[in-house]
Design an enzyme around this catalytic site. Structure first.
Site, mmCIF file in Angstrom:
data_model
loop_
_atom_site.group_PDB
_atom_site.id
_atom_site.type_symbol
_atom_site.label_atom_id
_atom_site.label_comp_id
_atom_site.label_asym_id
_atom_site.label_seq_id
_atom_site.Cartn_x
_atom_site.Cartn_y
_atom_site.Cartn_z
ATOM 1 N N GLU A 141 0.829 -1.215 0.000
ATOM 2 C CA GLU A 141 0.000 0.000 0.000
ATOM 3 C C GLU A 141 0.862 1.265 0.000
ATOM 4 O OE1 GLU A 141 -2.965 -0.079 -0.855
ATOM 5 O OE2 GLU A 141 -3.422 -2.190 -0.493
ATOM 6 N N HIS A 150 0.384 -1.835 -9.963
ATOM 7 C CA HIS A 150 0.541 -3.278 -9.798
ATOM 8 C C HIS A 150 1.564 -3.851 -10.771
ATOM 9 C CE1 HIS A 150 -3.526 -3.515 -7.596
ATOM 10 N NE2 HIS A 150 -2.521 -3.550 -6.743
ATOM 11 N N CYS A 175 10.561 -6.099 -6.890
ATOM 12 C CA CYS A 175 11.385 -6.652 -7.968
ATOM 13 C C CYS A 175 12.307 -5.525 -8.455
ATOM 14 C CB CYS A 175 10.505 -7.193 -9.106
ATOM 15 S SG CYS A 175 9.657 -5.907 -10.045
ATOM 16 N N CYS A 178 10.401 -2.546 -10.062
ATOM 17 C CA CYS A 178 9.662 -1.711 -9.110
ATOM 18 C C CYS A 178 10.628 -0.917 -8.228
ATOM 19 C CB CYS A 178 8.712 -2.561 -8.265
ATOM 20 S SG CYS A 178 7.274 -3.159 -9.190
HETATM 21 ZN ZN LIG Z 1 -2.581 -2.888 -4.851
HETATM 22 ZN ZN LIG Z 2 7.505 -5.502 -9.319
#
Ligand SMILES: [Zn+2]
Ligand SMILES: [Zn+2]
Length: 194
Positions: A141, A150, A175, A178
């Site tokens: 979050e 996402h 990852c 991200c």
């Molecule tokens: Zn979410």
């Molecule tokens: Zn990711």
């Protein structure tokens, strides 16, 4: 590091807003995980206020959206981000329940322990499984609050999870993609696109 023009550097705050007392060690465990994943110091906010208008008697649940609105003025204030943790069951109108909600690219996020232990027993309450699930949902979050969307990688903490099986299947961290995006968003807030 000093902020620009006297403004404080943005910090992360963790705030327990549950009805019961905080389960032993739970917040500390989540706080430590957030420090590691975000590479920022997470502080605990000790406000005693609770969201006054979040309860929906028809659903017997709390509105996560109303909690987010309340957090913006009740919490530590700009430029800080705050993650509230509650033991109340949360909902948004189109879903039966949510594990949590965040303002995408905003300052507030909330997660609940209510659905993270389907059959809490005294022996399991506040145990390691709950701490691990809560830590993942907290990072997920707050990741949204930083502007992350996402992720398709099932092991990434930003992958979508609507069941405990999906939460348990993913790891607690970002990852590589991200992580890179997170660093960029942290340095250049508001640059999210996609
Ligand atoms: Zn979410
Ligand atoms: Zn990711």
């Amino acid at each position: 590091m000093k902020g620009k023009a006297g403004a404080p550097d943005p910090s992360l705050y963790l705030w327990w807003i549950g009805a019961e007392a905080t389960p032993d060690g739970l917040l500390e465990s989540v706080r430590g995980h957030m420090d590691r994943v975000f590479g920022m110091t997470t502080r605990v906010w000790h406000g005693r206020e609770r969201p006054p208008h979040a309860f929906d008697p028809k659903r017997n649940q709390h509105s996560s959206t109303r909690i987010l609105e309340w957090l913006l003025h009740a919490g530590p204030g700009a430029p800080h981000r705050v993650l509230a943790v509650t033991d109340m069951d949360l909902f948004i109108p189109v879903l039966t329940f949510v594990f949590g909600e965040a303002q995408l690219g905003g300052r507030a996020a909330v997660v609940s322990t209510a659905r993270l232990e389907p059959a809490p027993t005294p022996a399991l309450r506040g145990g390691r499984l709950l701490a691990s699930r809560l830590a993942k949902e907290a990072v997920h979050e707050l990741g949204h609050a930083f502007g992350l969307v996402h992720c398709d990688r099932v092991r990434c903490v930003m992958s979508r999870s609507s069941s405990l099986i999906e939460i348990d299947a993913k790891g607690g961290g970002f990852c590589d993609d991200c992580w890179t995006r997170y660093l960029d968003l942290r340095e250049h807030p508001g640059s999210s696109h996609d």
